[in-house]
Write a protein that holds these residues in place. Structure first.
Motif, PDB file in Angstrom:
ATOM      1  N   PHE A  91       0.798  -1.221   0.000  1.00  0.00           N
ATOM      2  CA  PHE A  91       0.000   0.000   0.000  1.00  0.00           C
ATOM      3  C   PHE A  91       0.835   1.278   0.000  1.00  0.00           C
ATOM      4  CE2 PHE A  91      -2.655  -3.181   2.186  1.00  0.00           C
ATOM      5  CZ  PHE A  91      -3.688  -3.231   1.269  1.00  0.00           C
ATOM      6  N   GLY A  92       2.143   1.159   0.171  1.00  0.00           N
ATOM      7  CA  GLY A  92       2.983   2.348   0.218  1.00  0.00           C
ATOM      8  C   GLY A  92       2.808   3.128   1.512  1.00  0.00           C
ATOM      9  N   VAL A  93       2.446   2.430   2.591  1.00  0.00           N
ATOM     10  CA  VAL A  93       2.188   3.065   3.880  1.00  0.00           C
ATOM     11  C   VAL A  93       3.151   2.492   4.905  1.00  0.00           C
ATOM     12  CG1 VAL A  93       0.473   3.314   5.721  1.00  0.00           C
ATOM     13  CG2 VAL A  93      -0.247   3.350   3.346  1.00  0.00           C
ATOM     14  N   CYS A 128       3.429   7.028  13.300  1.00  0.00           N
ATOM     15  CA  CYS A 128       2.289   7.646  13.981  1.00  0.00           C
ATOM     16  C   CYS A 128       1.588   8.581  12.991  1.00  0.00           C
ATOM     17  CB  CYS A 128       2.766   8.427  15.197  1.00  0.00           C
ATOM     18  SG  CYS A 128       1.434   9.331  16.024  1.00  0.00           S
ATOM     19  N   PRO A 129       0.258   8.463  12.851  1.00  0.00           N
ATOM     20  CA  PRO A 129      -0.442   9.317  11.896  1.00  0.00           C
ATOM     21  C   PRO A 129      -0.497  10.787  12.323  1.00  0.00           C
ATOM     22  CG  PRO A 129      -1.996   7.909  13.059  1.00  0.00           C
ATOM     23  CD  PRO A 129      -0.625   7.484  13.479  1.00  0.00           C
ATOM     24  N   MET A 188       6.416   4.481  15.851  1.00  0.00           N
ATOM     25  CA  MET A 188       5.754   4.015  17.065  1.00  0.00           C
ATOM     26  C   MET A 188       6.474   2.785  17.604  1.00  0.00           C
ATOM     27  SD  MET A 188       1.716   4.480  16.253  1.00  0.00           S
ATOM     28  CE  MET A 188       1.658   3.495  14.767  1.00  0.00           C
ATOM     29  N   ARG A 189       6.354   2.569  18.911  1.00  0.00           N
ATOM     30  CA  ARG A 189       6.935   1.403  19.566  1.00  0.00           C
ATOM     31  C   ARG A 189       5.821   0.494  20.064  1.00  0.00           C
ATOM     32  NH1 ARG A 189      10.029   3.354  24.339  1.00  0.00           N
ATOM     33  NH2 ARG A 189       8.395   4.903  24.340  1.00  0.00           N
ATOM     34  N   LEU A 190       6.131  -0.784  20.163  1.00  0.00           N
ATOM     35  CA  LEU A 190       5.183  -1.751  20.687  1.00  0.00           C
ATOM     36  C   LEU A 190       5.210  -1.689  22.213  1.00  0.00           C
ATOM     37  CD1 LEU A 190       3.283  -4.171  20.129  1.00  0.00           C
ATOM     38  CD2 LEU A 190       5.288  -5.618  20.354  1.00  0.00           C
ATOM     39  N   HIS A 191       4.055  -1.496  22.820  1.00  0.00           N
ATOM     40  CA  HIS A 191       3.976  -1.433  24.280  1.00  0.00           C
ATOM     41  C   HIS A 191       3.422  -2.717  24.877  1.00  0.00           C
ATOM     42  CE1 HIS A 191       5.115   2.739  24.769  1.00  0.00           C
ATOM     43  NE2 HIS A 191       4.367   3.014  23.697  1.00  0.00           N
ATOM     44  N   ALA A 192       2.487  -3.371  24.183  1.00  0.00           N
ATOM     45  CA  ALA A 192       1.879  -4.585  24.730  1.00  0.00           C
ATOM     46  C   ALA A 192       1.209  -5.375  23.620  1.00  0.00           C
ATOM     47  CB  ALA A 192       0.839  -4.227  25.787  1.00  0.00           C
ATOM     48  N   LEU A 193       1.128  -6.680  23.837  1.00  0.00           N
ATOM     49  CA  LEU A 193       0.336  -7.552  22.976  1.00  0.00           C
ATOM     50  C   LEU A 193      -0.895  -7.963  23.764  1.00  0.00           C
ATOM     51  CD1 LEU A 193       3.089  -9.831  21.441  1.00  0.00           C
ATOM     52  CD2 LEU A 193       1.870  -7.969  20.337  1.00  0.00           C
ATOM     53  N   LEU A 194      -2.064  -7.657  23.258  1.00  0.00           N
ATOM     54  CA  LEU A 194      -3.292  -7.936  23.985  1.00  0.00           C
ATOM     55  C   LEU A 194      -3.817  -9.307  23.580  1.00  0.00           C
ATOM     56  CD1 LEU A 194      -4.846  -4.411  23.618  1.00  0.00           C
ATOM     57  CD2 LEU A 194      -3.583  -5.344  25.538  1.00  0.00           C
ATOM     58  N   PRO A 195      -4.162 -10.169  24.563  1.00  0.00           N
ATOM     59  CA  PRO A 195      -4.477 -11.559  24.278  1.00  0.00           C
ATOM     60  C   PRO A 195      -5.836 -11.808  23.631  1.00  0.00           C
ATOM     61  CG  PRO A 195      -4.719 -11.121  26.603  1.00  0.00           C
ATOM     62  CD  PRO A 195      -4.152  -9.884  25.989  1.00  0.00           C
ATOM     63  N   ALA A 250      -5.564  11.030  27.691  1.00  0.00           N
ATOM     64  CA  ALA A 250      -4.314  11.725  28.001  1.00  0.00           C
ATOM     65  C   ALA A 250      -3.140  11.084  27.260  1.00  0.00           C
ATOM     66  CB  ALA A 250      -4.062  11.700  29.498  1.00  0.00           C
ATOM     67  N   ALA A 251      -3.161   9.782  27.133  1.00  0.00           N
ATOM     68  CA  ALA A 251      -2.076   9.096  26.454  1.00  0.00           C
ATOM     69  C   ALA A 251      -2.142   9.334  24.945  1.00  0.00           C
ATOM     70  CB  ALA A 251      -2.148   7.601  26.735  1.00  0.00           C
ATOM     71  N   ARG A 252      -3.333   9.610  24.423  1.00  0.00           N
ATOM     72  CA  ARG A 252      -3.493   9.839  22.993  1.00  0.00           C
ATOM     73  C   ARG A 252      -2.861  11.152  22.558  1.00  0.00           C
ATOM     74  NH1 ARG A 252      -9.353  10.306  21.525  1.00  0.00           N
ATOM     75  NH2 ARG A 252      -9.433   8.560  22.910  1.00  0.00           N
ATOM     76  N   ASP A 253      -2.757  12.098  23.474  1.00  0.00           N
ATOM     77  CA  ASP A 253      -2.220  13.421  23.138  1.00  0.00           C
ATOM     78  C   ASP A 253      -0.703  13.489  23.266  1.00  0.00           C
ATOM     79  OD1 ASP A 253      -4.812  14.237  22.713  1.00  0.00           O
ATOM     80  OD2 ASP A 253      -5.072  14.905  24.791  1.00  0.00           O
ATOM     81  N   HIS A 254      -0.005  12.382  23.068  1.00  0.00           N
ATOM     82  CA  HIS A 254       1.447  12.354  23.221  1.00  0.00           C
ATOM     83  C   HIS A 254       2.152  13.165  22.141  1.00  0.00           C
ATOM     84  CE1 HIS A 254       1.125   9.346  20.058  1.00  0.00           C
ATOM     85  NE2 HIS A 254       2.409   9.533  19.853  1.00  0.00           N
TER      86      HIS A 254
END
Length: 99
Positions: A56-58, A63-64, A70-77, A93-97
């Protein structure tokens, strides 16, 4: 053709290979003595971000909002854990990084 019982068994027994004899013989590309690249060489699997970039050329790691990697913080099961994280009240609050 009509065989007697003994003649039929004799012809049938002739078709049975001896013990420990290989019944399948590979040749050409699949031969075990093939020169060059062996058949055991496997293609390297691409990472999901590399597949997104090629198809897709993306850049899937970008981060958009701030265009940083971006870094991987967790894998959700499962979907329940994912739902809890996505609907967390502290997530705004975390979204406004980036700002």
């Amino acid at each position: 053709m009509v065989f007697s019982g003994v003649a039929f068994i004799a012809r049938l027994a002739a078709l049975i290979p001896p013990q420990r004899a290989h019944r399948i013989v590979y040749g050409g590309v699949l031969a075990p003595t093939r020169r060059g690249e062996g058949r055991s060489r496997r293609r390297r699997r691409l990472a999901w971000a590399e597949v997104l970039r090629r198809v897709f050329g993306v850049d899937g790691r970008e981060c958009p909002l701030c265009h940083q990697v971006m870094r991987l913080h967790a894998l959700l099961p499962g979907w329940r854990a994912t739902d809890r994280v996505l609907h967390c009240p502290r997530r705004t609050a975390a979204r406004d990084h980036c700002s």
